[in-house]
Design a protein around this motif. Structure first.
Motif, PDB file in Angstrom:
ATOM      1  N   THR A  83       0.839  -1.201   0.000  1.00 33.41           N
ATOM      2  CA  THR A  83       0.000   0.000   0.000  1.00 33.41           C
ATOM      3  C   THR A  83       0.874   1.251   0.000  1.00 33.41           C
ATOM      4  OG1 THR A  83      -1.671  -1.215   1.232  1.00 33.41           O
ATOM      5  CG2 THR A  83      -1.868   1.172   1.203  1.00 33.41           C
ATOM      6  N   LYS A  84       1.905   1.256   0.828  1.00 36.72           N
ATOM      7  CA  LYS A  84       2.824   2.391   0.880  1.00 36.72           C
ATOM      8  C   LYS A  84       3.532   2.576  -0.455  1.00 36.72           C
ATOM      9  CE  LYS A  84       6.811   4.210   3.352  1.00 36.72           C
ATOM     10  NZ  LYS A  84       7.752   4.001   4.451  1.00 36.72           N
ATOM     11  N   GLU A  85       3.970   1.488  -1.069  1.00 41.89           N
ATOM     12  CA  GLU A  85       4.668   1.570  -2.348  1.00 41.89           C
ATOM     13  C   GLU A  85       3.764   2.094  -3.456  1.00 41.89           C
ATOM     14  OE1 GLU A  85       6.682  -2.080  -3.281  1.00 41.89           O
ATOM     15  OE2 GLU A  85       7.660  -2.134  -1.333  1.00 41.89           O
ATOM     16  N   ILE A 103      -2.069   8.073   3.151  1.00 40.37           N
ATOM     17  CA  ILE A 103      -2.199   6.625   2.945  1.00 40.37           C
ATOM     18  C   ILE A 103      -0.837   5.954   3.089  1.00 40.37           C
ATOM     19  CG2 ILE A 103      -2.626   4.868   1.171  1.00 40.37           C
ATOM     20  CD1 ILE A 103      -4.952   6.710   0.210  1.00 40.37           C
ATOM     21  N   ALA A 104       0.191   6.520   2.470  1.00 40.22           N
ATOM     22  CA  ALA A 104       1.539   5.940   2.567  1.00 40.22           C
ATOM     23  C   ALA A 104       2.017   5.913   4.016  1.00 40.22           C
ATOM     24  CB  ALA A 104       2.516   6.726   1.692  1.00 40.22           C
ATOM     25  N   ALA A 131       0.991   3.987  -3.096  1.00 43.60           N
ATOM     26  CA  ALA A 131       0.714   5.399  -2.826  1.00 43.60           C
ATOM     27  C   ALA A 131       1.915   6.270  -3.187  1.00 43.60           C
ATOM     28  CB  ALA A 131       0.318   5.591  -1.370  1.00 43.60           C
ATOM     29  N   THR A 132       3.112   5.807  -2.856  1.00 41.56           N
ATOM     30  CA  THR A 132       4.326   6.559  -3.160  1.00 41.56           C
ATOM     31  C   THR A 132       4.534   6.663  -4.665  1.00 41.56           C
ATOM     32  OG1 THR A 132       5.310   5.873  -1.072  1.00 41.56           O
ATOM     33  CG2 THR A 132       6.819   6.693  -2.763  1.00 41.56           C
ATOM     34  N   GLU A 133       4.305   5.580  -5.386  1.00 48.23           N
ATOM     35  CA  GLU A 133       4.460   5.609  -6.845  1.00 48.23           C
ATOM     36  C   GLU A 133       3.438   6.547  -7.484  1.00 48.23           C
ATOM     37  OE1 GLU A 133       6.265   5.137 -10.330  1.00 48.23           O
ATOM     38  OE2 GLU A 133       7.005   4.304  -8.458  1.00 48.23           O
ATOM     39  N   LEU A 134       2.220   6.533  -6.990  1.00 46.36           N
ATOM     40  CA  LEU A 134       1.204   7.461  -7.505  1.00 46.36           C
ATOM     41  C   LEU A 134       1.592   8.907  -7.213  1.00 46.36           C
ATOM     42  CD1 LEU A 134      -2.044   5.505  -6.583  1.00 46.36           C
ATOM     43  CD2 LEU A 134      -1.097   5.866  -8.880  1.00 46.36           C
ATOM     44  N   LEU A 135       2.187   9.144  -6.052  1.00 46.34           N
ATOM     45  CA  LEU A 135       2.676  10.490  -5.730  1.00 46.34           C
ATOM     46  C   LEU A 135       3.747  10.943  -6.721  1.00 46.34           C
ATOM     47  CD1 LEU A 135       2.919  10.414  -1.848  1.00 46.34           C
ATOM     48  CD2 LEU A 135       1.673  12.105  -3.196  1.00 46.34           C
TER      49      LEU A 135
END
Length: 158
Positions: free
Chosen positions: A3-5, A117-118, A7-11
């Motif tokens: 989930t963190k990965e 979320i991240a 969200a981070t990639e979408l950021l």
């Protein structure tokens, strides 16, 4: 961790690829009510898909110096022109601190939500359940404006 990965990639990509967003959250005192609501939402989202696939790009494979697997490069060469995609993140998280802007009115609202979320998904045992869904999962399929309006009427341009 996934989930963190995600969200981070979408950021990382939001500055050039983000067009629309939608958010929704509920707070429950009773864990069973929260679980029922989570399953209702995930079933609703998953019912929009004709089929489900996992790990289409074999993301656990070896990456080249550009960060792409051989399979991903092979698929990308066959893909038609760029298309839109929808990424849905449905979370059940413990506590009442994870409240994203509702409705999403700006790109900054989305950045804030993805950052939250991240961060919150990686705190100890706070994350109870998560579904991360994206469409299309086939890089040769184009998602049209009609598809977006029909399946995701709550999306707002940000």
């Amino acid at each position: 961790r996934l989930t963190k990965e995600v969200a981070t990639e979408l950021l990382k990509q939001q500055a050039t690829t983000l067009m629309s967003a939608y958010s929704f959250h509920e707070h429950f005192e009773d864990a069973l009510d929260a679980e029922r609501a989570y399953h209702r939402l995930t079933i609703g989202e998953r019912s929009k898909f004709v089929h489900e696939g996992t790990d289409l790009y074999q993301t656990s494979g070896l990456y080249d110096s550009w960060g792409a697997t051989a399979q991903r490069r092979k698929i990308a060469k066959k893909a038609p022109e760029n298309t839109m995609a929808v990424v849905s993140i449905i979370m059940a998280i413990q506590g009442d601190q994870t409240k994203v802007a509702t409705p999403m009115n700006s790109r900054q609202d989305v950045v804030d939500a993805l950052t939250m979320i991240a961060n919150h998904s990686s705190v100890d045992d706070c994350l109870q359940s998560v579904e991360i869904l994206w469409t299309p999962d086939d890089p040769t399929v184009r998602l049209t404006n009609h598809d977006l309006v029909a399946d995701y009427p709550d999306l707002r341009i940000v």
